[in-house]
Design a protein around this motif. Structure first.
Motif, mmCIF file in Angstrom:
data_model
loop_
_atom_site.group_PDB
_atom_site.id
_atom_site.type_symbol
_atom_site.label_atom_id
_atom_site.label_comp_id
_atom_site.label_asym_id
_atom_site.label_seq_id
_atom_site.Cartn_x
_atom_site.Cartn_y
_atom_site.Cartn_z
ATOM 1 N N VAL A 117 -4.131 -18.026 0.812
ATOM 2 C CA VAL A 117 -5.004 -17.309 -0.053
ATOM 3 C C VAL A 117 -5.872 -16.291 0.706
ATOM 4 O O VAL A 117 -6.736 -16.970 1.666
ATOM 5 C CB VAL A 117 -5.697 -17.947 -1.108
ATOM 6 N N LYS A 120 -7.167 -10.356 -0.616
ATOM 7 C CA LYS A 120 -6.279 -9.310 -1.225
ATOM 8 C C LYS A 120 -5.309 -9.889 -1.910
ATOM 9 O O LYS A 120 -4.563 -9.191 -2.881
ATOM 10 C CB LYS A 120 -5.684 -8.537 -0.032
ATOM 11 N N GLY A 121 -5.233 -11.365 -1.967
ATOM 12 C CA GLY A 121 -4.017 -12.209 -2.892
ATOM 13 C C GLY A 121 -3.556 -13.261 -1.903
ATOM 14 O O GLY A 121 -4.149 -13.568 -0.894
ATOM 15 N N ILE A 122 -2.390 -13.592 -2.145
ATOM 16 C CA ILE A 122 -1.686 -14.723 -1.421
ATOM 17 C C ILE A 122 -0.766 -14.223 -0.464
ATOM 18 O O ILE A 122 0.148 -13.498 -0.891
ATOM 19 C CB ILE A 122 -1.136 -15.579 -2.463
ATOM 20 N N ARG A 123 -1.177 -14.322 0.678
ATOM 21 C CA ARG A 123 -0.099 -13.605 1.778
ATOM 22 C C ARG A 123 0.863 -14.767 1.811
ATOM 23 O O ARG A 123 0.849 -15.830 2.298
ATOM 24 C CB ARG A 123 -0.802 -13.594 3.079
ATOM 25 N N THR A 136 2.245 -9.895 0.148
ATOM 26 C CA THR A 136 1.062 -10.227 -0.717
ATOM 27 C C THR A 136 1.386 -10.247 -2.050
ATOM 28 O O THR A 136 1.575 -9.396 -2.704
ATOM 29 C CB THR A 136 -0.044 -9.327 -0.234
ATOM 30 N N VAL A 137 1.174 -11.532 -2.764
ATOM 31 C CA VAL A 137 1.433 -11.567 -4.023
ATOM 32 C C VAL A 137 -0.130 -11.532 -4.716
ATOM 33 O O VAL A 137 -1.025 -12.136 -4.350
ATOM 34 C CB VAL A 137 1.652 -13.088 -4.425
ATOM 35 N N LYS A 138 -0.268 -10.641 -5.697
ATOM 36 C CA LYS A 138 -1.514 -10.234 -6.399
ATOM 37 C C LYS A 138 -1.649 -11.399 -7.731
ATOM 38 O O LYS A 138 -0.868 -12.053 -8.075
ATOM 39 C CB LYS A 138 -1.540 -9.158 -7.004
ATOM 40 N N SER A 139 -2.918 -11.835 -7.707
ATOM 41 C CA SER A 139 -3.455 -12.595 -8.625
ATOM 42 C C SER A 139 -4.826 -12.475 -9.254
ATOM 43 O O SER A 139 -5.673 -11.973 -8.413
ATOM 44 C CB SER A 139 -3.244 -14.022 -8.191
ATOM 45 N N LYS A 140 -5.137 -12.902 -10.310
ATOM 46 C CA LYS A 140 -6.180 -12.881 -10.916
ATOM 47 C C LYS A 140 -6.877 -14.212 -11.115
ATOM 48 O O LYS A 140 -6.332 -15.069 -11.946
ATOM 49 C CB LYS A 140 -6.278 -11.963 -12.381
ATOM 50 N N LYS A 175 6.086 -15.709 -6.857
ATOM 51 C CA LYS A 175 5.371 -15.154 -7.627
ATOM 52 C C LYS A 175 4.257 -16.007 -8.459
ATOM 53 O O LYS A 175 4.210 -17.321 -8.273
ATOM 54 C CB LYS A 175 6.102 -14.415 -9.268
#
Length: 493
Positions: A117, A120-123, A136-140, A175
């Protein structure tokens, strides 16, 4: 506990009518921390055992390490799917994901992921089919490993009727997936155990129900009204099942128990010398020595096996014990059927070594391979089939009937093109102990036979079960002839 999610989610997508396998983790109401320790689970489709799973949660810095392993093989309405997985997650004290590494094999296709983590997100780095990709997986907000689904509601002290929305990392699709978990309420099982009943929508179109006891241990997970059930079981029962299945080389545990080596060994039957270094060997496992092998436990916990044992070349040989000639419940060498068959095979031969070879060759030739263990040499004689344990027991019974001290042993053997697998064979005392493999028809057995236990009692099989799924191997020396030596430069002293 938790069967590895990557495999389960993939299987859920493939198998008809949304049939999926469940994930287990062990929580309780208002837990201050997740339950630490190792837990085992069986997975059943109807009355058939189709998989197993293991979960281990341990303290790691300010947070925890969540590790899971498992294997499943399902056949539903003509569809067959197989999956194995090993997953490791580093999480914070609130179980929020920090980093991870997973390896899975679905219908024979390998997939490896690792990631962390970042701001910028999860690499995520994905390796599959010889290719390597990074994304890179984006997440909120925080993201959790799948195994946290059943723990988080209880750590947060949820009340009956309350629901939570939890973002988990789906490593199969790389994802972030939102899963809703509802607390149904407290329930008492037929055993009298008080539990918390949870339900989530992890799988499409079906309910996924979980029961967790008040101490934080998951007891049962049910998909589609018990069509697929994951049930907690004690470690001894789980490991004994795993040992028997690994020795039988059942498809269900074959990939899980396989110990790969890279590069693979060539011509194992032509080896004159072999040294293999193992990591993951439990401290409680005795390291067996003999003419065929030398074992050395190194200061850092690694174990180095060298075959043959050159230290025995001029040393005293281990003498046979009375039990090596006595009949037993599973080696009935005094049975009239066994004695009659032995006489038929050896005829007038008097030399013990020649008798042993005749008996070994007969078993290898006449007994067909099978995935099931007949348990009794008499049954093996009748059916003319059985797995490696059946071959070894029948040979041992015939050899003892012929007056040859013989013992049943188990450990590892190299299968060319794959790696080390768990296997059983025999040792006979012929002016010294000699390993014979009545499954492969080898006398002496090739040097890749690494003995871990002697005998096949529940206690001895329990020792073997304790190493399955834990070992990693590295070949540090192999010699095919006096002029052909291949050595690893990092060979330990």
């Amino acid at each position: 506990m938790s069967f590895p999610r990557a495999c389960l989610i993939t299987l859920a997508a493939f198998i008809l009518l949304g049939v999926a396998l469940p994930v287990f983790a062990g929580p309780a109401p208002k837990l201050a921390a997740p339950p630490e320790g190792e837990r085992w689970f069986s997975i059943k489709l109807g009355d058939e055992r189709v998989g197993f799973a293991q979960l281990n949660i341990s303290k790691a810095g300010a947070g925890y390490r969540i590790e899971s392993k498992g294997s499943v093989k399902m056949r539903v309405m003509g569809f067959s799917r197989e999956a194995t997985s090993r997953e490791s997650y580093l999480v914070g004290p609130d179980l929020a994901l920090q980093s991870f590494a997973t390896e899975s094999r679905i219908d024979g296709s390998p997939l490896a992921l690792k990631g962390e983590v970042t701001a910028k997100g999860i690499r995520v780095v994905v390796e599959s089919g010889g290719s390597r990709k990074e994304r890179t997986v984006k997440s909120k907000g925080p993201v959790y490993p799948p195994q946290a689904l059943n723990i988080l509601p209880l750590m947060r002290g949820t009340a009956a009727g309350k629901s939570l929305k939890i973002n988990i990392l789906d490593v199969e699709s790389t994802k972030v997936k939102e899963v809703e978990v509802e607390v149904i309420g407290e329930e008492t099982l037929s055993s009298g155990t008080a539990t918390v009943h949870l339900r989530n929508n992890l799988y499409p179109m079906v309910d996924n129900d979980i029961w967790v006891d008040l101490e934080g241990n998951s007891l049962k997970e049910s998909v589609r009204d018990d069509l697929v059930v994951t049930q907690a079981e004690d470690e001894q029962s789980a490991r004994l099942y795993l040992a028997q299945a690994a020795l039988a080389k059942l498809d269900l545990v074959l990939d899980f128990s396989l110990i790969r080596v890279s590069p693979p060994l060539d011509r194992p039957e032509q080896l004159l010398k072999l040294s293999v270094e193992f990591t993951g060997v439990p401290a409680a496992l005795p390291i067996l020595q003999g003419k065929g092998q030398q074992g050395k436990r190194l200061p850092d916990g690694r174990v180095l096996f060298s075959m043959p044992n050159e230290a025995y070349a001029s040393g005293p040989e281990e003498a046979p014990q009375a039990a090596d000639l006595e009949p037993g419940q599973r080696i009935p060498s005094d049975s009239p059927e066994i004695i009659a068959r032995m006489v038929e095979i050896v005829g007038d031969e008097k030399d013990p070594a020649r008798k042993a070879r005749l008996l070994m060759q007969w078993v290898a030739r006449e007994i067909k391979g099978a995935v099931t263990d007949s348990q009794s040499p008499l049954e093996t004689l009748k059916t003319r089939s059985g797995n490696c344990q059946s071959h070894a027991r029948l040979y041992a019974a015939l050899a003892r009937a012929a007056g040859i001290p013989t013992r049943f042993v188990s450990g590892l053997v190299y299968w060319q093109g794959q790696g080390f697998l768990y296997h059983s064979w025999a040792e006979s005392h012929l002016n010294g102990w000699i390993a014979l493999d009545p499954t492969f028809g080898e006398m002496p057995a090739n040097l890749t036979h690494i003995k871990l236990v002697e005998g096949d009692s529940a206690g001895e099989m329990g020792l073997l079960a304790g190493v399955i799924g834990r070992l990693q191997a590295k070949v540090v020396e192999k010699v095919y002839s006096l002029a052909d030596s291949s050595r690893d430069l990092q060979r330990p002293e």
